[in-house]
Design a protein around this motif. Structure first.
Motif: not given
Length: 340
Positions: A66-71, A76-77, A91-95
């Motif tokens: 879900i985190l990947l899809v939401g990101t 994309s928007q 992207v760094l925060l996701v990593a």
């Protein structure tokens, strides 16, 4: 002594070296207590842990997805309208989120916790590839010739650090794949020969396989299987764009030889698939006759079937000598009585 033993057992369970059931048996041996975990099934404590552990694992995978899809949806928007620095930070925060989530997985979840942590950290490596791409392409605007090598070099170093921290099979696989890709990209900067690139990939795969063979790294069998897989991928590159299928056949035959010596069915399967892909090209190149090609394939196929039967039978006759018998798979003997 008791504190040191508990520390070793807890760390062994956390790293997947032994299971929680085996840790309970070792404690019983050390304390001279009767066996509390029957061989016919898991202990009550293990059964009680399994339910929450599986739920935790499932929630971790679902949350990561879900985190990947939401990101992705958010990015994309707004991606075209945000600055390169903002993209880098997102992207760094996701990593970092995947890294921290994996580090916070409780140590008492046995193999479930180990798998969950490995998956989260593998996702962190994937996110870091995106970080490196934004950094070198958009922020630093590095020469496009060097960017792919730099991206995978950074990601591979990160993956190696995670594997050294927690040497699981998935972490090893991610790190090994990164070293193979990085080696191929670096060699491509120095040479225009595609065969040189393939040779670099094969050398990396052979190195991982050899390190696993001599038990120089952990997990041992994972290193051998991952190394064999890299050799397989590299050898098939000879068929699609290298100097010919003969080298792919030789590399695959070498994997079959390693599998027979180690009595490893997985490596035997990898080598067999390599022969299946490479042999038709070689046979059509060497034998213009369809009948001769078919007979050659039948002979090789028959030999592989015999090799598979031999490997399976020898593995049953000598279960303690194969690479599959890691510390977590060897059942511990029941204590005969109080320790002397």
């Amino acid at each position: 002594m008791a504190v040191a033993l508990e520390f070793v057992l807890t760390r062994g369970v956390a790293q997947g070296v032994i299971t929680g059931e085996q840790a309970d048996r070792l404690r019983a041996l050390a304390e001279g207590a009767p066996e509390t975990v029957p061989d016919t099934g898991p202990s009550e404590s293990s059964a009680a842990r399994r339910g929450p552990s599986l739920v935790t694992e499932a929630l971790g995978y679902l949350g990561g997805t879900i985190l990947l899809v939401g990101t992705f949806l958010i990015v994309s928007q707004f991606w075209p309208s945000i600055s390169a620095g903002t993209r880098l930070v997102v992207v760094l925060l996701v990593a970092v989120a995947f890294l921290v989530a994996g580090a916070l997985v409780p140590h008492g979840l046995d193999n479930v916790g180990t798998r969950l942590r490995a998956v989260l950290w593998a996702l962190s490596v994937v996110a870091l590839i995106g970080v490196a791409a934004i950094l070198f392409y958009d922020v630093m605007q590095t020469d496009d010739r060097y960017v792919p090598s730099l991206i995978f070099l950074v990601a591979t170093l990160y993956a190696l650090a995670l594997w050294i921290w927690r040497p699981t099979g998935l972490q090893l696989g991610v790190a090994a794949a990164g070293t193979a890709v990085t080696a191929g990209l670096l060699v491509s900067l120095l040479s225009v020969s595609f065969d040189a690139v393939i040779g670099a990939v094969l050398a990396v795969g052979a190195a991982w396989l050899a390190l696993g063979w001599v038990s120089a790294i952990r997990p041992q069998r994972a290193a051998m299987v991952v190394g064999a897989a890299i050799v397989f991928v590299g050898s098939q590159l000879y068929v699609v764009g290298g100097s010919g299928p003969i080298w792919a056949v030789l590399a695959s035959a070498g994997l079959v030889g390693v599998a027979l010596y180690q009595r490893d069915l997985i490596i035997l399967g990898i080598g067999s698939v390599g022969l299946l892909f490479a042999l038709p090209n070689l046979i059509y190149e060497w034998f213009p006759s369809v009948v001769a090609a078919a007979v050659s394939l039948l002979v090789v196929g028959g030999l592989l079937v015999v090799a598979a039967l031999y490997t399976a039978r020898r593995g049953r006759e000598h279960p303690g000598n194969g690479p599959a018998d890691g510390p977590a798979n060897i059942p511990l003997a029941k204590p005969a009585g109080p320790a002397r």
